[in-house]
Design a protein around this motif. Structure first.
Motif, PDB file in Angstrom:
ATOM      1  N   SER A 177      -1.179   7.495  13.365  1.00 41.35           N
ATOM      2  CA  SER A 177      -0.612   8.843  12.699  1.00 41.35           C
ATOM      3  C   SER A 177      -1.307   9.682  11.288  1.00 41.35           C
ATOM      4  CB  SER A 177       0.966   8.555  12.220  1.00 41.35           C
ATOM      5  OG  SER A 177       1.719   8.173  13.355  1.00 41.35           O
ATOM      6  N   THR A 178      -2.239   8.799  10.887  1.00 41.78           N
ATOM      7  CA  THR A 178      -2.797   9.328   9.756  1.00 41.78           C
ATOM      8  C   THR A 178      -4.233   9.362  10.383  1.00 41.78           C
ATOM      9  OG1 THR A 178      -3.071   6.963   9.004  1.00 41.78           O
ATOM     10  CG2 THR A 178      -1.438   8.486   8.058  1.00 41.78           C
ATOM     11  N   VAL A 179      -5.022   8.389  10.166  1.00 44.94           N
ATOM     12  CA  VAL A 179      -6.674   8.538  10.522  1.00 44.94           C
ATOM     13  C   VAL A 179      -6.933   9.302  11.933  1.00 44.94           C
ATOM     14  CG1 VAL A 179      -8.808   7.397  10.791  1.00 44.94           C
ATOM     15  CG2 VAL A 179      -7.180   6.421   9.059  1.00 44.94           C
ATOM     16  N   LEU A 180      -6.520   8.952  12.829  1.00 40.90           N
ATOM     17  CA  LEU A 180      -6.713   9.408  14.011  1.00 40.90           C
ATOM     18  C   LEU A 180      -6.164  10.825  14.213  1.00 40.90           C
ATOM     19  CD1 LEU A 180      -5.937   6.503  16.619  1.00 40.90           C
ATOM     20  CD2 LEU A 180      -8.175   7.232  15.481  1.00 40.90           C
ATOM     21  N   VAL A 181      -5.192  11.276  13.442  1.00 40.76           N
ATOM     22  CA  VAL A 181      -4.834  12.881  13.379  1.00 40.76           C
ATOM     23  C   VAL A 181      -5.937  13.480  12.286  1.00 40.76           C
ATOM     24  CG1 VAL A 181      -3.112  14.081  12.608  1.00 40.76           C
ATOM     25  CG2 VAL A 181      -2.554  12.242  14.091  1.00 40.76           C
ATOM     26  N   TRP A 182      -6.048  12.929  11.325  1.00 40.35           N
ATOM     27  CA  TRP A 182      -6.810  13.589   9.958  1.00 40.35           C
ATOM     28  C   TRP A 182      -8.488  13.662  10.543  1.00 40.35           C
ATOM     29  CZ3 TRP A 182      -4.257  10.484   5.584  1.00 40.35           C
ATOM     30  CH2 TRP A 182      -2.770  10.773   5.423  1.00 40.35           C
ATOM     31  N   CYS A 215       2.347  21.243  18.084  1.00 41.81           N
ATOM     32  CA  CYS A 215       2.436  20.676  16.971  1.00 41.81           C
ATOM     33  C   CYS A 215       3.286  20.973  16.170  1.00 41.81           C
ATOM     34  CB  CYS A 215       1.099  21.169  16.056  1.00 41.81           C
ATOM     35  SG  CYS A 215      -0.583  20.254  16.793  1.00 41.81           S
ATOM     36  N   TRP A 216       3.783  22.474  16.062  1.00 39.10           N
ATOM     37  CA  TRP A 216       4.865  22.935  15.300  1.00 39.10           C
ATOM     38  C   TRP A 216       6.266  22.516  15.731  1.00 39.10           C
ATOM     39  CZ3 TRP A 216       5.119  24.263  10.345  1.00 39.10           C
ATOM     40  CH2 TRP A 216       3.906  24.680   9.677  1.00 39.10           C
ATOM     41  N   ALA A 217       6.082  22.010  17.113  1.00 39.01           N
ATOM     42  CA  ALA A 217       7.380  21.672  17.570  1.00 39.01           C
ATOM     43  C   ALA A 217       7.739  20.363  17.097  1.00 39.01           C
ATOM     44  CB  ALA A 217       7.364  21.460  19.215  1.00 39.01           C
ATOM     45  N   ASP A 218       6.899  19.467  16.973  1.00 42.53           N
ATOM     46  CA  ASP A 218       6.992  18.167  16.176  1.00 42.53           C
ATOM     47  C   ASP A 218       7.377  18.250  14.747  1.00 42.53           C
ATOM     48  OD1 ASP A 218       6.485  16.483  18.179  1.00 42.53           O
ATOM     49  OD2 ASP A 218       4.243  16.334  17.801  1.00 42.53           O
ATOM     50  N   VAL A 219       6.825  19.403  14.202  1.00 43.23           N
ATOM     51  CA  VAL A 219       7.278  19.530  12.945  1.00 43.23           C
ATOM     52  C   VAL A 219       8.848  19.969  12.610  1.00 43.23           C
ATOM     53  CG1 VAL A 219       7.063  20.861  10.733  1.00 43.23           C
ATOM     54  CG2 VAL A 219       5.055  20.295  11.897  1.00 43.23           C
ATOM     55  N   PHE A 220       9.155  20.742  13.656  1.00 45.20           N
ATOM     56  CA  PHE A 220      10.690  21.446  13.594  1.00 45.20           C
ATOM     57  C   PHE A 220      11.540  20.194  13.777  1.00 45.20           C
ATOM     58  CE2 PHE A 220       8.645  25.728  14.128  1.00 45.20           C
ATOM     59  CZ  PHE A 220       8.863  26.174  12.829  1.00 45.20           C
ATOM     60  N   MET A 252       0.784  -1.370  -0.046  1.00 49.85           N
ATOM     61  CA  MET A 252       0.066  -0.014  -0.132  1.00 49.85           C
ATOM     62  C   MET A 252       0.639   1.128   0.161  1.00 49.85           C
ATOM     63  SD  MET A 252      -2.974  -1.014   2.657  1.00 49.85           S
ATOM     64  CE  MET A 252      -3.709   0.632   2.624  1.00 49.85           C
ATOM     65  N   GLY A 253       0.263   2.378  -0.586  1.00 53.42           N
ATOM     66  CA  GLY A 253       1.063   3.342  -0.648  1.00 53.42           C
ATOM     67  C   GLY A 253       1.400   4.203   0.595  1.00 53.42           C
ATOM     68  N   LEU A 254       0.160   3.940   1.741  1.00 51.16           N
ATOM     69  CA  LEU A 254       0.330   4.604   3.276  1.00 51.16           C
ATOM     70  C   LEU A 254       1.429   3.825   3.936  1.00 51.16           C
ATOM     71  CD1 LEU A 254      -3.327   5.124   4.090  1.00 51.16           C
ATOM     72  CD2 LEU A 254      -1.698   6.867   3.931  1.00 51.16           C
ATOM     73  N   ASP A 255       1.747   2.532   3.243  1.00 47.58           N
ATOM     74  CA  ASP A 255       2.918   2.014   4.298  1.00 47.58           C
ATOM     75  C   ASP A 255       4.322   2.816   3.972  1.00 47.58           C
ATOM     76  OD1 ASP A 255       0.926   0.390   4.816  1.00 47.58           O
ATOM     77  OD2 ASP A 255       1.798  -1.584   3.624  1.00 47.58           O
ATOM     78  N   LYS A 256       4.549   2.991   2.664  1.00 42.71           N
ATOM     79  CA  LYS A 256       5.622   3.798   2.356  1.00 42.71           C
ATOM     80  C   LYS A 256       5.590   5.400   3.098  1.00 42.71           C
ATOM     81  CE  LYS A 256       8.124   0.863  -0.274  1.00 42.71           C
ATOM     82  NZ  LYS A 256       9.467   0.581   0.324  1.00 42.71           N
ATOM     83  N   PHE A 257       4.323   5.878   3.003  1.00 39.70           N
ATOM     84  CA  PHE A 257       4.027   7.085   3.771  1.00 39.70           C
ATOM     85  C   PHE A 257       4.485   7.092   5.021  1.00 39.70           C
ATOM     86  CE2 PHE A 257       1.117  10.369   5.786  1.00 39.70           C
ATOM     87  CZ  PHE A 257       1.508  11.516   4.867  1.00 39.70           C
ATOM     88  N   CYS A 258       4.206   6.160   5.827  1.00 41.84           N
ATOM     89  CA  CYS A 258       4.207   6.008   7.251  1.00 41.84           C
ATOM     90  C   CYS A 258       5.615   5.554   7.687  1.00 41.84           C
ATOM     91  CB  CYS A 258       3.487   4.940   7.947  1.00 41.84           C
ATOM     92  SG  CYS A 258       1.560   5.836   7.863  1.00 41.84           S
ATOM     93  N   ALA A 264      10.072   9.230   7.754  1.00 45.23           N
ATOM     94  CA  ALA A 264       8.839   9.026   7.010  1.00 45.23           C
ATOM     95  C   ALA A 264       8.114  10.377   6.655  1.00 45.23           C
ATOM     96  CB  ALA A 264       8.079   7.960   7.372  1.00 45.23           C
ATOM     97  N   PRO A 265       7.473  10.379   5.475  1.00 44.88           N
ATOM     98  CA  PRO A 265       6.818  11.857   5.289  1.00 44.88           C
ATOM     99  C   PRO A 265       5.755  12.196   6.586  1.00 44.88           C
ATOM    100  CG  PRO A 265       7.038  10.565   3.225  1.00 44.88           C
ATOM    101  CD  PRO A 265       7.356   9.542   4.524  1.00 44.88           C
ATOM    102  N   VAL A 266       5.080  10.920   6.947  1.00 42.82           N
ATOM    103  CA  VAL A 266       3.697  11.062   7.966  1.00 42.82           C
ATOM    104  C   VAL A 266       4.182  11.930   8.931  1.00 42.82           C
ATOM    105  CG1 VAL A 266       4.331   9.309   9.001  1.00 42.82           C
ATOM    106  CG2 VAL A 266       1.970  10.086   8.818  1.00 42.82           C
TER     107      VAL A 266
END
Length: 232
Positions: free
Chosen positions: A35-40, A85-90, A1-7, A109-111
């Motif tokens: 990291s995807t569904v529960l956040v989105w 949230c931005w602390a996680d991004v940085f 799956m594409g999400l596997d590579k995304f995560c 990973a991009p996620v």
């Protein structure tokens, strides 16, 4: 799956694993799903509701509410959530720089960039909506209460999963991300509590001119849907 590579760069973190979520004594969701569904899901809810709610508030002006301790608290917690949230991004950018410089062999990973960025923008939107509600005289908002409730429910699943991982696999724990998540979860609970309270009545509204106004007007959203305002 594409999400596997995304995560995960090597696809080791699947989006769904029946052996982990169903065929096991202590079921849990995969990290990718968390990291995807529960956040989105809470983000999607607010972004879908925001345009409609904005138009509703624009056409239903009740007069503005002065800055109160409750509104200040909502705003402060909203900005703290945005900062977390931005602390996680940085931190994700820092990890990527470590990998590019050869200091770290693990590929990020991009996620870990996409999800906290989306969540941070959503928290900023929630804070701005809170201020717009004040300007339009909204004392208690069902839209925002539902948003914080959905966010808390989704984060509670992740909270449980992180505790299980910390107990069973302590070597895989990222201290920084665990710390920011616990702060994030605590702030979500505070936001949910604050959103359940009703603010002061707006200035220059028709209701404020009434010598004997109906208690429902100033009641919180929870009080209105449960008819608790009738009890006084």
């Amino acid at each position: 799956m594409g999400l596997d590579k995304f995560c995960s760069a090597d696809g080791s973190d699947p989006f769904w694993d029946w052996n982990r979520t169903w065929h096991v004594g202590n079921p849990d969701l995969t990290q990718c799903f968390q990291s995807t569904v529960l956040v989105w899901v809470p983000c999607l809810y607010l972004w879908v509701c925001a345009p409609i709610y904005f138009l509703y508030l624009k056409s239903h002006d009740r007069g503005y509410i002065c800055m109160t301790h409750l509104n200040r608290a909502k705003t402060a917690v909203g900005f703290l959530l945005w900062i977390v949230c931005w602390a996680d991004v940085f931190y994700s950018f820092w990890e990527r720089s470590q990998h590019d410089s050869g200091a770290s062999s693990s590929t990020q990973a991009p996620v870990y960039l996409v999800s906290p960025t989306m969540l941070g923008i959503t928290m900023l939107l929630a804070t701005l909506l809170t201020q717009y509600e004040r300007l339009k005289g909204v004392q208690s908002s069902g839209v925002m209460l539902n948003f914080w409730l959905v966010a808390v429910l989704c984060a509670t699943v992740t909270f449980r999963s992180k505790i299980i991982q910390a107990i069973n696999e302590p070597s895989t724990v990222c201290v920084f991300r665990y710390t920011t998540f616990y702060i994030y979860y605590t702030l979500l609970l505070i936001s949910l509590l604050l959103s359940a309270l009703s603010d002061q009545p707006p200035l220059f509204s028709e209701a404020s001119k009434d010598a004997n106004p109906c208690p429902e007007i100033g009641a919180s959203f929870l009080s209105r849907i449960s008819f608790w305002w009738i009890t006084g």
